[in-house]
Design an enzyme around this catalytic site. Structure first.
Site, PDB file in Angstrom:
ATOM      1  N   THR A   1       0.862  -1.182   0.000  1.00 39.88           N
ATOM      2  CA  THR A   1       0.000   0.000   0.000  1.00 39.88           C
ATOM      3  C   THR A   1       0.898   1.232   0.000  1.00 39.88           C
ATOM      4  O   THR A   1       1.660   1.447   0.939  1.00 39.88           O
ATOM      5  CB  THR A   1      -0.906   0.003   1.244  1.00 39.88           C
ATOM      6  OG1 THR A   1      -1.671  -1.209   1.266  1.00 39.88           O
ATOM      7  CG2 THR A   1      -1.848   1.201   1.225  1.00 39.88           C
TER       8      THR A   1
ATOM      9  N   LYS B   1      -6.842   0.934  -3.490  1.00 34.38           N
ATOM     10  CA  LYS B   1      -6.405   0.301  -2.242  1.00 34.38           C
ATOM     11  C   LYS B   1      -6.467   1.279  -1.069  1.00 34.38           C
ATOM     12  O   LYS B   1      -6.903   0.917   0.026  1.00 34.38           O
ATOM     13  CB  LYS B   1      -4.982  -0.250  -2.375  1.00 34.38           C
ATOM     14  CG  LYS B   1      -4.407  -0.846  -1.076  1.00 34.38           C
ATOM     15  CD  LYS B   1      -5.254  -2.017  -0.554  1.00 34.38           C
ATOM     16  CE  LYS B   1      -4.886  -2.452   0.857  1.00 34.38           C
ATOM     17  NZ  LYS B   1      -3.595  -3.101   0.967  1.00 34.38           N
TER      18      LYS B   1
ATOM     19  N   LYS C   1       0.310   4.315   9.029  1.00 41.32           N
ATOM     20  CA  LYS C   1       0.845   4.564   7.685  1.00 41.32           C
ATOM     21  C   LYS C   1      -0.269   4.705   6.651  1.00 41.32           C
ATOM     22  O   LYS C   1      -0.311   5.689   5.893  1.00 41.32           O
ATOM     23  CB  LYS C   1       1.768   3.424   7.268  1.00 41.32           C
ATOM     24  CG  LYS C   1       2.224   3.479   5.798  1.00 41.32           C
ATOM     25  CD  LYS C   1       3.043   2.279   5.400  1.00 41.32           C
ATOM     26  CE  LYS C   1       2.243   1.021   5.175  1.00 41.32           C
ATOM     27  NZ  LYS C   1       1.561   0.995   3.838  1.00 41.32           N
TER      28      LYS C   1
END
Length: 297
Positions: A98, A174, A242
């Site tokens: 990702t 995503k 993150k």
């Protein structure tokens, strides 16, 4: 016709499952992992253990990277013993992390300059689905990249979505998925925390919610970890620090408001700073005061 030789870098929770699925589907595998002995243990049941990404790339038609983030992907490709210099012209690099979609777009151009093809291919579904060949891939790439790696993608995943003919589209989808995943985990933790605060039996609450309209996949999956008192990281708190950070960065560039994602990000940041960074992401529930969490049985 013989199947492609696949190099796989990163045998963590998802990578190990993907590698096992590819092996089960008849692909010759070359694997490596930063942790000593992990690749050798996998290869003992089939495949070739390699010392580094460059060795993995040698002789591989398709190289699949299943590492945590863009920084690790950079190291896999361009660091010491990196894969990029060892990949044959026309072979394909599949990036499963990702990442910032703009970084993925730039990576496609960097690899094209080296004569290499690229699939922007983030994954979702968790370790169990990866091991069962049932995970989801959100992919984008050139027709040439799909022509070379399409069979490998189909062998890796239950659903392979082709979202565009250049990098970036897979990563955008995503991070939108991660927006929902992070918000759902945070909301599930908040609901369970309120139940505990109000003295509701946690197991009974879980049973009712998972059979009612308020249920979500994340509530059902992650609150089971809370009930078990097991915060062994399948996906860690810092992953959502993150990933939700990437979500907010993407939206900030176009001044697009994301109030729920921002709140969830702050919750994961709080959990991380409180010492739970490497615990399962369900440990975000530990930020709530005045509750007694179930203990491991």
């Amino acid at each position: 016709m013989s199947k492609e030789t696949v190099g796989l870098i990163g045998l963590g929770a998802m990578g190990a499952g993907i590698a096992a699925t590819l092996r089960r589907n008849g692909h010759a595998l070359r694997v490596c992992d930063a942790r000593p002995g992990v690749a050798a243990a996998f290869a003992a049941e089939g495949g070739t253990a390699c010392a580094n990404p460059a060795e993995v790339a040698q002789g591989s038609d398709v190289v699949v990277s299943v590492v945590v983030n863009a920084q690790q992907t950079e190291a896999v490709l361009f660091g010491e013993h990196g894969a990029a210099a060892a990949m044959a012209a026309g072979s394909v690099f599949v990036m499963c992390s990702t990442v910032d979609p703009n970084w993925s777009v730039a990576l496609e151009a960097r690899l094209a300059a080296l004569g290499l093809l690229y699939i922007d291919g983030p994954i979702s579904g968790g370790a169990a689905k990866a091991a069962g060949g049932q995970m989801t891939m959100m992919t984008a790439g050139t027709p040439a990249a799909y022509a070379k790696a399409g069979g490998v993608l189909d062998a890796m995943a239950g659903k392979v979505y082709r979202l565009g003919d250049q990098a970036g589209a897979g990563s955008k989808v995503k991070i939108i998925n991660q927006l929902l995943a992070g918000v759902h985990i945070a909301a599930a933790a908040e609901a369970m925390a309120l139940g505990l605060r109000e003295g509701v039996d946690a197991a009974a609450l879980y049973e009712v919610i998972t059979h009612s309209a308020g249920n979500s996949w994340m509530f059902e999956n992650r609150m089971a970890h809370v009930l078990a008192g097991d915060y062994t990281p399948l996906s860690a708190v810092d992953i959502f620090v993150k990933d939700l950070g990437l979500v907010l960065d993407t939206a900030r560039a176009s001044k697009f408001p994301l109030p729920l994602a921002a709140t969830a990000h702050q919750m994961f940041m709080q959990a991380s700073t409180a010492g739970h960074a490497a615990e399962d992401d369900s440990a975000v529930i530990k930020i709530f005061p005045g509750i007694t969490l179930p203990k491991a049985g």
